[in-house]
Design a protein around this motif. Structure first.
Motif, PDB file in Angstrom:
ATOM      1  N   MET A 194       0.861  -1.193   0.000  1.00 26.60           N
ATOM      2  CA  MET A 194       0.000   0.000   0.000  1.00 26.60           C
ATOM      3  C   MET A 194       0.891   1.235   0.000  1.00 26.60           C
ATOM      4  O   MET A 194       1.955   1.237   0.610  1.00 26.60           O
ATOM      5  CB  MET A 194      -0.901   0.026   1.235  1.00 26.60           C
ATOM      6  CG  MET A 194      -1.957  -1.060   1.284  1.00 26.60           C
ATOM      7  SD  MET A 194      -2.811  -1.117   2.896  1.00 26.60           S
ATOM      8  CE  MET A 194      -1.702  -2.199   3.828  1.00 26.60           C
ATOM      9  N   ALA A 195       0.419   2.295  -0.675  1.00 20.79           N
ATOM     10  CA  ALA A 195       1.205   3.527  -0.731  1.00 20.79           C
ATOM     11  C   ALA A 195       0.288   4.723  -0.985  1.00 20.79           C
ATOM     12  O   ALA A 195      -0.899   4.561  -1.303  1.00 20.79           O
ATOM     13  CB  ALA A 195       2.265   3.431  -1.830  1.00 20.79           C
ATOM     14  N   ASN A 196       0.850   5.918  -0.833  1.00 18.78           N
ATOM     15  CA  ASN A 196       0.114   7.160  -1.017  1.00 18.78           C
ATOM     16  C   ASN A 196      -0.635   7.163  -2.350  1.00 18.78           C
ATOM     17  O   ASN A 196      -0.051   6.896  -3.398  1.00 18.78           O
ATOM     18  CB  ASN A 196       1.106   8.338  -0.980  1.00 18.78           C
ATOM     19  CG  ASN A 196       0.399   9.658  -0.719  1.00 18.78           C
ATOM     20  OD1 ASN A 196      -0.667   9.911  -1.243  1.00 18.78           O
ATOM     21  ND2 ASN A 196       1.016  10.501   0.083  1.00 18.78           N
ATOM     22  N   LYS A 208      -2.699   4.773  18.211  1.00 18.81           N
ATOM     23  CA  LYS A 208      -2.652   6.214  18.527  1.00 18.81           C
ATOM     24  C   LYS A 208      -1.773   7.000  17.551  1.00 18.81           C
ATOM     25  O   LYS A 208      -1.222   8.045  17.894  1.00 18.81           O
ATOM     26  CB  LYS A 208      -2.142   6.446  19.963  1.00 18.81           C
ATOM     27  CG  LYS A 208      -2.833   5.631  21.036  1.00 18.81           C
ATOM     28  CD  LYS A 208      -4.304   5.956  21.144  1.00 18.81           C
ATOM     29  CE  LYS A 208      -4.963   5.162  22.279  1.00 18.81           C
ATOM     30  NZ  LYS A 208      -6.436   5.369  22.298  1.00 18.81           N
ATOM     31  N   LEU A 209      -1.655   6.486  16.334  1.00 22.24           N
ATOM     32  CA  LEU A 209      -0.854   7.173  15.318  1.00 22.24           C
ATOM     33  C   LEU A 209      -1.726   7.946  14.338  1.00 22.24           C
ATOM     34  O   LEU A 209      -1.230   8.721  13.526  1.00 22.24           O
ATOM     35  CB  LEU A 209       0.018   6.163  14.561  1.00 22.24           C
ATOM     36  CG  LEU A 209       1.099   5.476  15.406  1.00 22.24           C
ATOM     37  CD1 LEU A 209       1.783   4.374  14.609  1.00 22.24           C
ATOM     38  CD2 LEU A 209       2.124   6.495  15.887  1.00 22.24           C
ATOM     39  N   MET A 210      -3.043   7.706  14.381  1.00 21.71           N
ATOM     40  CA  MET A 210      -4.001   8.464  13.576  1.00 21.71           C
ATOM     41  C   MET A 210      -5.161   8.861  14.474  1.00 21.71           C
ATOM     42  O   MET A 210      -5.543   8.104  15.375  1.00 21.71           O
ATOM     43  CB  MET A 210      -4.521   7.639  12.391  1.00 21.71           C
ATOM     44  CG  MET A 210      -3.509   7.414  11.285  1.00 21.71           C
ATOM     45  SD  MET A 210      -4.262   6.747   9.760  1.00 21.71           S
ATOM     46  CE  MET A 210      -5.044   8.237   9.095  1.00 21.71           C
ATOM     47  N   THR A 246       0.238   8.473   5.352  1.00 23.53           N
ATOM     48  CA  THR A 246       1.678   8.414   5.062  1.00 23.53           C
ATOM     49  C   THR A 246       2.492   8.827   6.283  1.00 23.53           C
ATOM     50  O   THR A 246       3.469   8.162   6.651  1.00 23.53           O
ATOM     51  CB  THR A 246       2.030   9.331   3.870  1.00 23.53           C
ATOM     52  OG1 THR A 246       1.295   8.907   2.717  1.00 23.53           O
ATOM     53  CG2 THR A 246       3.514   9.281   3.554  1.00 23.53           C
ATOM     54  N   ALA A 247       2.085   9.917   6.943  1.00 25.36           N
ATOM     55  CA  ALA A 247       2.797  10.403   8.128  1.00 25.36           C
ATOM     56  C   ALA A 247       2.721   9.392   9.268  1.00 25.36           C
ATOM     57  O   ALA A 247       3.700   9.162   9.985  1.00 25.36           O
ATOM     58  CB  ALA A 247       2.219  11.748   8.566  1.00 25.36           C
ATOM     59  N   GLY A 274       7.136   5.718   4.442  1.00 24.80           N
ATOM     60  CA  GLY A 274       5.748   6.176   4.374  1.00 24.80           C
ATOM     61  C   GLY A 274       4.855   5.235   3.592  1.00 24.80           C
ATOM     62  O   GLY A 274       3.634   5.371   3.603  1.00 24.80           O
ATOM     63  N   GLY A 275       5.461   4.244   2.923  1.00 30.54           N
ATOM     64  CA  GLY A 275       4.705   3.212   2.213  1.00 30.54           C
ATOM     65  C   GLY A 275       4.751   1.918   2.995  1.00 30.54           C
ATOM     66  O   GLY A 275       5.659   1.698   3.811  1.00 30.54           O
TER      67      GLY A 275
END
Length: 290
Positions: free
Chosen positions: A85-87, A105-107, A120-121, A136-137
């Protein structure tokens, strides 16, 4: 004389073949008299698997040379960095990824299924914390790490029944009266002088009928309106770009994100939109952004 006619005929056929080959390729500014187009076409056509990018890139002389040398081990890319998966991707697997990242807790925004800048972040942050290359991918190694660090998302985690958390406002939303609409978080924030007054879930057009992005103004409003093209009801319509408007959608209320609009910004909370409709004035700003 006969030999001269044969030579002329042969040159004419060769020229026609060269022109046809050039016309069939990607649009690219090139000299019509280029003699390199004709001989390179058979090479590209003979080994399409040698260059997977030929659908959108014209083959260069160096690319043709590398294709003929594809048997060399150094010419093949490393399979270890293949991304799952990627942007820019959009799928149910991306939705699961986002739900797992939210568990970690990253989003903070709810899963949308679209892999954008926030995803991505979040992936980069996870990779940095776990000794992985922060690309980021999501490659196979990253995906396995995320899966082992989280649990399988529930249906409510994948598609929360409550209102989606609003995205950080675009800088263009920070002054005046603005309907600030984020495509990534699928939210609309009604803002006045940089302060959020109310928020609501929204849905956009499909790939074939996309919702336009940019800065607009409300041109006109109609409390009871029916589309003159699709003949569907558009209550509380606030038009901002031609026939595109923010309006209530009974289909969105019933089916959620399983459907899409014809380009308008759909709202499923009729009560909230009714109140917003009364507050928004013709001329107020509309910002649609990723």
């Amino acid at each position: 004389m006969q030999r001269q006619r044969v030579i002329i005929r042969t040159i004419g056929v060769a020229t026609a073949v060269a022109l046809a080959a050039t016309a069939c390729g990607p649009q690219k500014t090139e000299s019509a008299g280029s003699s390199s187009a004709a001989p390179s076409s058979p090479t590209a056509g003979a080994t399409p698997e040698a260059s997977p990018s030929t659908d959108d890139k014209a083959a260069s002389p160096s690319a043709s040379a590398s294709a003929s040398a594809s048997a060399s081990p150094s010419a093949s890319p490393s399979p270890s960095v293949k991304q799952i998966m990627a942007n820019g991707d959009e799928s149910e697997q991306v939705r699961e990824l986002q739900a797992r990242l939210k568990q970690l807790k990253l989003m903070t925004v709810a899963p949308t299924g679209f892999y954008g800048s926030k995803t991505t972040a979040a992936v980069k942050s996870f990779q940095s914390k776990n000794g992985l290359d922060a690309t980021g991918g999501v490659d196979e190694k990253t995906w396995k790490k995320i899966q082992s660090a989280s649990k399988k998302p529930t249906a409510d985690e994948l598609r929360p029944p409550t209102t989606i958390e609003v995205a950080a406002p675009d800088p263009r939303c920070m002054t005046g009266r603005v309907m600030c609409i984020s495509k990534e978080s699928r939210t609309l924030a009604w803002m006045i002088d940089g302060k959020v007054v109310s928020t609501m879930d929204v849905r956009f057009g499909s790939e074939n009928t996309p919702t336009r992005e940019g800065v607009f103004n409300v041109g006109w409003k109609a409390k009871d309106w029916t589309s003159t093209i699709y003949h569907t009801p558009m209550p509380y319509a606030m038009f901002f770009s031609g026939g595109q408007a923010v309006h209530y959608s009974a289909d969105f209320a019933a089916r959620g994100y399983n459907g899409a609009s014809h380009g308008c910004v759909n709202v499923r909370d009729k009560g909230k939109l009714s109140k917003l409709f009364d507050e928004v004035k013709v001329g107020d700003k509309v910002v649609v952004y990723w």
